[in-house]
Design an enzyme around this catalytic site. Structure first.
Site, PDB file in Angstrom:
ATOM      1  N   ASP A   6      36.124  44.983  54.567  1.00 27.71           N
ATOM      2  CA  ASP A   6      36.858  45.013  53.300  1.00 27.71           C
ATOM      3  C   ASP A   6      35.929  45.640  52.272  1.00 27.71           C
ATOM      4  OD1 ASP A   6      38.283  44.524  50.953  1.00 27.71           O
ATOM      5  OD2 ASP A   6      37.698  42.402  50.880  1.00 27.71           O
ATOM      6  N   ASN A   9      34.697  47.424  45.323  1.00 20.07           N
ATOM      7  CA  ASN A   9      33.886  48.163  44.359  1.00 20.07           C
ATOM      8  C   ASN A   9      32.467  47.621  44.249  1.00 20.07           C
ATOM      9  OD1 ASN A   9      35.804  50.149  43.089  1.00 20.07           O
ATOM     10  ND2 ASN A   9      36.954  48.269  42.717  1.00 20.07           N
ATOM     11  N   TYR A 113      58.277  48.658  46.916  1.00 23.12           N
ATOM     12  CA  TYR A 113      57.435  49.152  45.827  1.00 23.12           C
ATOM     13  C   TYR A 113      57.658  50.653  45.711  1.00 23.12           C
ATOM     14  CZ  TYR A 113      53.198  49.134  42.885  1.00 23.12           C
ATOM     15  OH  TYR A 113      52.305  49.223  41.843  1.00 23.12           O
ATOM     16  N   GLY A 120      46.644  48.994  46.564  1.00 23.82           N
ATOM     17  CA  GLY A 120      45.320  48.776  47.138  1.00 23.82           C
ATOM     18  C   GLY A 120      45.434  48.146  48.510  1.00 23.82           C
ATOM     19  N   ASP A 122      43.450  46.337  50.203  1.00 18.94           N
ATOM     20  CA  ASP A 122      42.984  44.953  50.237  1.00 18.94           C
ATOM     21  C   ASP A 122      44.089  44.009  49.769  1.00 18.94           C
ATOM     22  OD1 ASP A 122      42.739  46.169  47.692  1.00 18.94           O
ATOM     23  OD2 ASP A 122      41.204  44.738  47.062  1.00 18.94           O
ATOM     24  N   ARG A 123      44.931  44.490  48.849  1.00 23.67           N
ATOM     25  CA  ARG A 123      46.045  43.675  48.366  1.00 23.67           C
ATOM     26  C   ARG A 123      47.094  43.503  49.468  1.00 23.67           C
ATOM     27  NH1 ARG A 123      47.342  45.976  42.392  1.00 23.67           N
ATOM     28  NH2 ARG A 123      48.398  43.953  42.200  1.00 23.67           N
ATOM     29  N   ASP A 142      43.481  37.217  43.463  1.00 23.80           N
ATOM     30  CA  ASP A 142      42.193  37.662  44.011  1.00 23.80           C
ATOM     31  C   ASP A 142      41.222  37.897  42.863  1.00 23.80           C
ATOM     32  OD1 ASP A 142      40.055  38.803  45.339  1.00 23.80           O
ATOM     33  OD2 ASP A 142      41.272  40.147  46.560  1.00 23.80           O
ATOM     34  N   THR A 145      36.307  42.250  41.046  1.00 23.96           N
ATOM     35  CA  THR A 145      35.882  42.998  39.866  1.00 23.96           C
ATOM     36  C   THR A 145      37.008  43.001  38.837  1.00 23.96           C
ATOM     37  OG1 THR A 145      34.503  44.386  41.285  1.00 23.96           O
ATOM     38  CG2 THR A 145      34.949  45.190  39.057  1.00 23.96           C
ATOM     39  N   THR A 197      25.642  29.744  21.570  1.00 22.61           N
ATOM     40  CA  THR A 197      26.368  30.976  21.887  1.00 22.61           C
ATOM     41  C   THR A 197      26.762  31.010  23.353  1.00 22.61           C
ATOM     42  OG1 THR A 197      25.160  32.157  20.158  1.00 22.61           O
ATOM     43  CG2 THR A 197      26.242  33.501  21.853  1.00 22.61           C
TER      44      THR A 197
END
Length: 272
Positions: A6, A9, A113, A120, A122-123, A142, A145, A197
């Protein structure tokens, strides 16, 4: 054994699977494919296991041929049973079938779709694994990134989804675009009022992100017209965010790899 890739990024998640489950996995920084380190790490991961094939999904096109080349070091002539017309085996050694998961090769879920090729891979792998485990409809969140929400509708088809900034991407952006906000390590925080902070940023990130996920799940329930909706979470921050979200039914760290395994198995069975 089947080798699973898999390619994301930030990381490439690599697994070894038999015909029943993912046996083990490692994560390799995707950048290591370009420096040559990843190949030796994969070799150490595989060890003496004999590979009968490999399947990959990739959102980093530059890395894909390097992964294919890596696979040439494994397997034996005559191994594997993936259908020849589905094999994406440019640069592959004879007897080491490589299947690349795409909208054209996916099995275990339909697609509803407008532009299937833009989904993607992976999706799609996540959708296959989630439908296999929970049936349909089902939603996959998921935490990578980017955080993606993917919907499998009542008919068992991938129907689309939602993309939002990833948790780390948001906090890193705040650090990079401001003079005084630090880079933080994301973790659980009990407070609701920050006394520093860092605390204030953690509350905004963790509690605020849970609010984002909760509201988007509620919107999806309304869209799908269901009262109960299985939601499975995967990815780096899935366990953290899901901890206080009863809307999430399960956390499945190996969901994408399991989806790849299922697609490989279905493709092999159809070839018999």
């Amino acid at each position: 054994m089947i080798l699973l890739f898999d390619i994301g990024n930030t990381h490439t998640h690599i697994g070894l699977a038999n015909d029943r489950r993912v046996v083990k996995q490692i994560n390799v920084p995707t950048r290591e494919w370009f420096g040559g380190k990843a190949k030796s790490r994969v070799a150490g991961f595989v060890g003496a296991e004999e590979m009968t094939g490999a399947i990959l999904c990739s959102v980093v096109p530059r890395a894909t041929p390097l992964v294919r080349k890596c696979v040439t070091q494994f397997g034996a002539p005559g191994a594997g049973s993936a259908r020849k017309e589905n094999r994406q085996d440019a640069g592959a050694a004879p007897g080491v079938p490589i299947l690349e998961l795409t909208s054209k090769t996916v099995r275990g879920v339909g697609i509803d779709y407008p532009k299937p090729g833009s989904i993607g891979p992976d999706r799609l792998a996540n959708a296959v694994a989630a439908r296999n485990r929970f049936g349909a409809p089902v939603v996959i969140v998921d935490f990578g990134t980017a955080v993606t929400f993917d919907v499998v509708n009542r008919a068992g088809n991938y129907a689309g989804g939602i993309i939002a900034p990833g948790l780390a991407a948001m906090t890193d952006y705040l650090h990079e675009k401001t003079a005084l906000l630090p880079r933080i390590t994301i973790r659980e925080i009990k407070a609701s009022v920050g006394k520093s902070t860092e605390q204030a940023m953690l509350i905004g990130a963790v509690h605020g992100y849970r609010g984002l996920v909760r509201e988007l799940i509620a919107e999806l329930k309304r869209e799908l017209r269901v009262k109960e909706l299985p939601v499975v979470a995967t990815g780096g921050y899935a366990k953290l965010i899901a901890a206080k979200l009863p809307e999430i039914s399960a956390v499945a760290p190996d969901l994408t790899l399991e989806g790849l395994r299922l697609v490989w198995s279905a493709d092999s069975l159809s070839a018999r």
